[in-house]
Design an enzyme around this catalytic site. Structure first.
Site, PDB file in Angstrom:
ATOM      1  NE  ARG A   1      -1.500  21.425 -13.933  1.00  0.00           N
ATOM      2  CZ  ARG A   1      -3.049  21.497 -13.698  1.00  0.00           C
ATOM      3  NH1 ARG A   1      -3.599  20.574 -12.900  1.00  0.00           N
ATOM      4  NH2 ARG A   1      -4.036  21.708 -14.258  1.00  0.00           N
TER       5      ARG A   1
ATOM      6  CD  GLU B   1     -10.373  22.992 -11.051  1.00  0.00           C
ATOM      7  OE1 GLU B   1     -10.415  22.430 -11.905  1.00  0.00           O
ATOM      8  OE2 GLU B   1     -10.719  22.678  -9.755  1.00  0.00           O
TER       9      GLU B   1
ATOM     10  CB  SER C   1     -13.546  20.837  -8.141  1.00  0.00           C
ATOM     11  OG  SER C   1     -14.060  19.931  -8.868  1.00  0.00           O
TER      12      SER C   1
ATOM     13  NE  ARG D   1      -5.269  26.501  -9.727  1.00  0.00           N
ATOM     14  CZ  ARG D   1      -5.677  25.184 -10.688  1.00  0.00           C
ATOM     15  NH1 ARG D   1      -6.827  25.296 -10.801  1.00  0.00           N
ATOM     16  NH2 ARG D   1      -4.923  24.606 -10.975  1.00  0.00           N
TER      17      ARG D   1
ATOM     18  NE  ARG E   1      -4.462  18.813  -5.174  1.00  0.00           N
ATOM     19  CZ  ARG E   1      -5.531  19.477  -5.281  1.00  0.00           C
ATOM     20  NH1 ARG E   1      -5.915  18.959  -6.483  1.00  0.00           N
ATOM     21  NH2 ARG E   1      -6.575  18.574  -4.947  1.00  0.00           N
TER      22      ARG E   1
END
Length: 427
Positions: free
Chosen positions: A278, A350, A353, A392, A263
């Site tokens: 991130r 998070e 999702s 994560r 990303r």
RNA sequence: GGAGAGGUGCCGGAGUGGUCGAACGGGGCGGUCUCGAAAACCGCUGACCUUUCACGAGGUCCAAGGGUUCGAAUCCCUUCCUCUCCGCCA
């Protein structure tokens, strides 16, 4: 993508959705261009019908040997051809604009989605496990990891820049253990078929799942090719059956896939700049289900549960949130976020999702099934979620299993995947 | 990267300028026959778009995009993909 008859017949419903999402879309422009396109198309098709009939007659005249009569007809047909060509250009221009515009309208929201402006209005629906209490001051993973010698951001910066990481020794093994652990649970206990897909996909695939055309800035594009690095395995896996009509007997299809994800994080400068949270590249095990319209909603509950099982087996505390209308993603109708407890940051973050996309992706990607009772092919519904984000999860393990001396206990379920290692100590 | 062969409906596979949306075969669905089934025989069997309250009408689709022509699955150009051989490579 929404059905065209919806914005033609009930544009107000779409306006309500846009307000609820606290977003905007060129709906008025879409309605106007669509009207113009259909008007021109009607005229164009009349002309084409005349040409088809005329050409057929000319063919018959030639067959009957009436050459002169046929030649005479050609002239006027030629003029008609020019007219058609001109009108065709304008019509297809408008049609393309309609297609481009309709791709920028987000999905309708599920009736159960709570109203809200942003993530602060997300609703917690359940909690599992208790955050550990430490009788020492616990560390964040970005201190723990480097101190153990298993995590290096400086070397990664040298190789690729910010938002990359190098894992070393037991750190790399832990990442690999998590991946295998997750895949084993989902394939052996939850009935998913593992697939290993390309990590580069074309633009059609990205349009199918909704990343393009709107979110091109979030993607890494390969120069000189129609290829992008995948932002999530959702893209290749959902597109596996693009342009197909499956037999209903094959539904639901459940796939899990491990892939790296890439990303650009174009809009997140300054957010989560420290640590693994991130990254431009991270690993994820993804769960994808292709279902009938009637079972999608249950599938979302089930799939979210499958992701939760991973956290439960790892004994990591978490909570499940229902995203509010303002926070649900572009393609989704309803989303649950699973947030894991991170002691180093003293908050839930998070880690998964899970979304129901209804027929939104299916309409874009032409994912259909033939009903068992016969009749026309229907659109599938798609449901997917992370099961889980591996980086994560590694963060959560490091921070939740840390000890006073800076070592980290290996969760029991992972030990078989790490040659029996019970403790990660400084290298 | 070089040379060659291809990409047609659910599948196989015809079709080299004019009733071709596409022969033929298979599959699927329905029917006849049968106590039932098989076999045989008969019929049906693609998608999308526009228009219509509806019945219906029209248009588009033979990998994709352009071109030639009154008319293209068929001729020309470009791109993509698949296969075979060679080269290269993990």
């Amino acid at each position: 993508m929404l059905p065209r008859e919806l914005f033609r017949k009930d544009p107000e419903r779409i306006r309500r959705m846009l307000r609820s999402r606290h977003t905007e879309a060129p709906l008025d422009r879409l309605l106007e261009v669509d009207r113009q396109w259909r008007d021109l198309l009607t005229t164009l098709e009349e002309l084409k019908a005349r040409r088809n009939a005329g050409s057929k007659e000319i063919g018959l005249l030639f067959k009957d040997g009436k050459r002169d009569e046929a030649e005479a007809r050609k002239a006027s047909m030629s003029r008609l051809g020019d007219e058609i060509k001109d009108l065709e250009e304008r019509t297809s221009g408008l049609e393309q604009e309609v297609e481009t515009l309709e791709l920028t309208i987000p999905n309708l929201l599920d009736a159960e989605v709570p109203e809200g402006a942003n993530e602060d209005d997300n609703r917690e629906i359940r909690r599992w496990g208790d955050p550990p209490s430490f009788d020492f001051s616990c560390q964040a993973h970005w201190d723990l990891g480097p101190a153990l010698g298993i995590l290096d951001f400086e070397q990664a910066a040298k190789l690729a820049g910010a938002r990359f990481a190098v894992l070393r020794g037991p750190g790399a093994a832990l990442e690999r253990a998590l991946i295998s652990f997750m895949l084993d649970i989902h394939t052996r206990e939850h009935g998913y078929t593992e697939v290993l897909t390309p990590y580069l996909v074309n633009s059609t695939s990205l349009q199918g799942t909704g990343q393009l055309p709107k979110f091109a800035d979030d993607l890494f594009h390969i120069d000189g090719h129609d290829l992008y690095l995948i932002p999530t395995a959702e893209v290749p896996v959902t597109n596996l059956h693009r342009d197909e009509s499956l037999d209903e007997s094959a539904i639901p299809l459940r796939y899990c896939a491990f892939t790296p994800c890439f990303r650009a994080e174009a809009g997140s400068h300054g957010r989560d700049v420290r640590g693994l949270i991130r990254q431009h590249q991270f690993h994820k095990v993804e769960l994808v289900q292709l279902t009938t319209p009637w079972t999608a909603s249950d599938a979302l509950e089930q799939l979210t549960g499958h992701a939760e099982v991973i956290l439960q087996r790892l004994d990591l505390p978490y909570r499940v949130m229902t995203l509010c209308s303002g926070d649900v993603g572009f393609s989704a109708a309803k989303t649950y976020d699973i947030e894991v407890w991170l002691p180093g940051q003293d908050r839930y973050r998070e880690i998964s999702s899970c979304s129901n996309f209804s027929d939104f992706q299916a309409r874009r990607a032409h994912l259909r099934y033939r009903p068992a009772e016969g009749g026309k092919a229907r659109l599938l519904h798609t449901v997917n979620g992370s099961g889980l984000a591996v980086g994560r999860t590694l963060v959560a393990v490091l921070e939740n299993y840390q000890q006073q001396d800076g070592s980290v206990v290996v969760p029991e379920v992972l030990r078989p995947y790490m040659g029996g290692m019970e403790l990660i100590e400084p290298i």
